[in-house]
Design an enzyme around this catalytic site. Structure first.
Site, PDB file in Angstrom:
ATOM      1  N   MET A 188       0.835  -1.203   0.000  1.00 15.94           N
ATOM      2  CA  MET A 188       0.000   0.000   0.000  1.00 15.94           C
ATOM      3  C   MET A 188       0.870   1.253   0.000  1.00 15.94           C
ATOM      4  SD  MET A 188      -3.587  -0.626   1.906  1.00 15.94           S
ATOM      5  CE  MET A 188      -3.042  -0.312   3.580  1.00 15.94           C
ATOM      6  N   HIS A 238       9.602  -3.348   3.482  1.00 13.51           N
ATOM      7  CA  HIS A 238       9.078  -3.576   2.135  1.00 13.51           C
ATOM      8  C   HIS A 238      10.203  -3.892   1.154  1.00 13.51           C
ATOM      9  CE1 HIS A 238       5.817  -0.831   3.761  1.00 13.51           C
ATOM     10  NE2 HIS A 238       5.104  -1.839   3.321  1.00 13.51           N
TER      11      HIS A 238
END
Length: 282
Positions: free
Chosen positions: A26, A33
């Site tokens: 997102m 990430h």
């Protein structure tokens, strides 16, 4: 790196790429990430990432509009990791008409733990992940263990729909003091940030209690209750501290516990206004 917002353009770009490794996010990317991108590269080629803030997984008391959107910074980070394509659709691209069909996980997995405190969350997650899988058609998809329940739900969804996708779990990336990296950490005040590693230490305390005592006399519910009370005494507001089976996130029976069933400890708790989650496998 090519940045694409159109589903058809993404499919055209990936046509013939039958080893693609996919990492859905997102956005508001951090080192956790980026570690997923590196793991994806080990399992497939090319690496495809997505950034989409999915309205369907936000509850009525969760502010969709305030979720941090840092697309330009995210693009630079993904470029530095050698990502081949970033799929960054708008809401209109993903949902050109109302999304009337939803993918709902089974109640025994989707309505417990996070699902109990965030009703509808996993229905929103499964729906968007299924649609992203349809768009990217990867051979491999990488999900972090930090969102342990989400990983389990997506893995079961892939199995039950016979999707030709390997789900690769990624270890949680932590700060030096043990705090799991999260986009939510930015909301912690300096004092809260200093306190935040207590959540991970609590998981270790639970693990040590479970592993260090006599299994025959262990009371797991009492261990969970003591951990919640310890957090409350420090000003936290715990939603749960739960000792569950890794295989299905159900509470172990006494027989399973005595037989050495692999377990995981999961927790979610608010520190100030910030809700943090974490877990630790036993």
């Amino acid at each position: 790196m090519k940045v694409i917002s159109s589903i058809q353009e993404l499919r055209d770009q990936l046509r013939g790429q039958n080893r693609a490794a996919f990492v859905p996010t997102m956005g508001n990317l951090h080192e956790g990430h980026l570690s997923l991108m590196r793991l994806a590269r080990q399992h497939g080629d090319p690496v495809v990432a997505s950034i989409f803030v999915n309205r369907l997984q936000f509850g009525p008391n969760e502010d969709f509009d305030k979720y941090p959107r840092t697309l330009q910074e995210d693009i630079e980070k993904l470029q530095s990791e050698g990502v081949y394509v970033l799929f960054a659709p708008s809401e209109r691209d993903m949902y050109p008409e109302p999304q009337e069909y939803r993918v709902e996980p089974p109640h025994d997995l989707g309505d417990i733990l996070e699902g109990e405190f965030r009703p509808g969350f996993f229905k929103g997650v499964c729906t968007v992940v299924m649609k992203l899988f349809s768009c990217a058609q990867p051979r491999v998809a990488v999900f972090g263990k930090k969102d342990y329940q989400q990983l389990m739900i997506v893995r079961r969804m892939v199995q039950q729909f016979a999707l030709p996708i390997d789900i690769v779990p990624a270890e949680t990336v932590r700060a030096e003091d043990g705090l799991a990296l999260s986009s939510r950490n930015r909301y912690l005040s300096p004092d809260e940030r200093a306190e935040a590693p207590v959540l991970y230490r609590t998981l270790h305390d639970v693990r040590d209690t479970v592993l260090g005592g006599d299994r025959a006399s262990a009371d797991l519910l009492a261990v969970e209750a003591r951990a919640r009370a310890a957090l409350e005494q420090r000003g936290w507001k715990p939603d749960y501290v739960a000792i569950r089976k890794r295989v299905d996130l159900q509470a172990p029976t006494r027989e399973e516990f005595l037989a050495g069933e692999p377990l995981v400890i999961l927790t979610a708790a608010k520190l100030g206004a910030t809700r943090l989650i974490d877990n630790l496998e036993i």
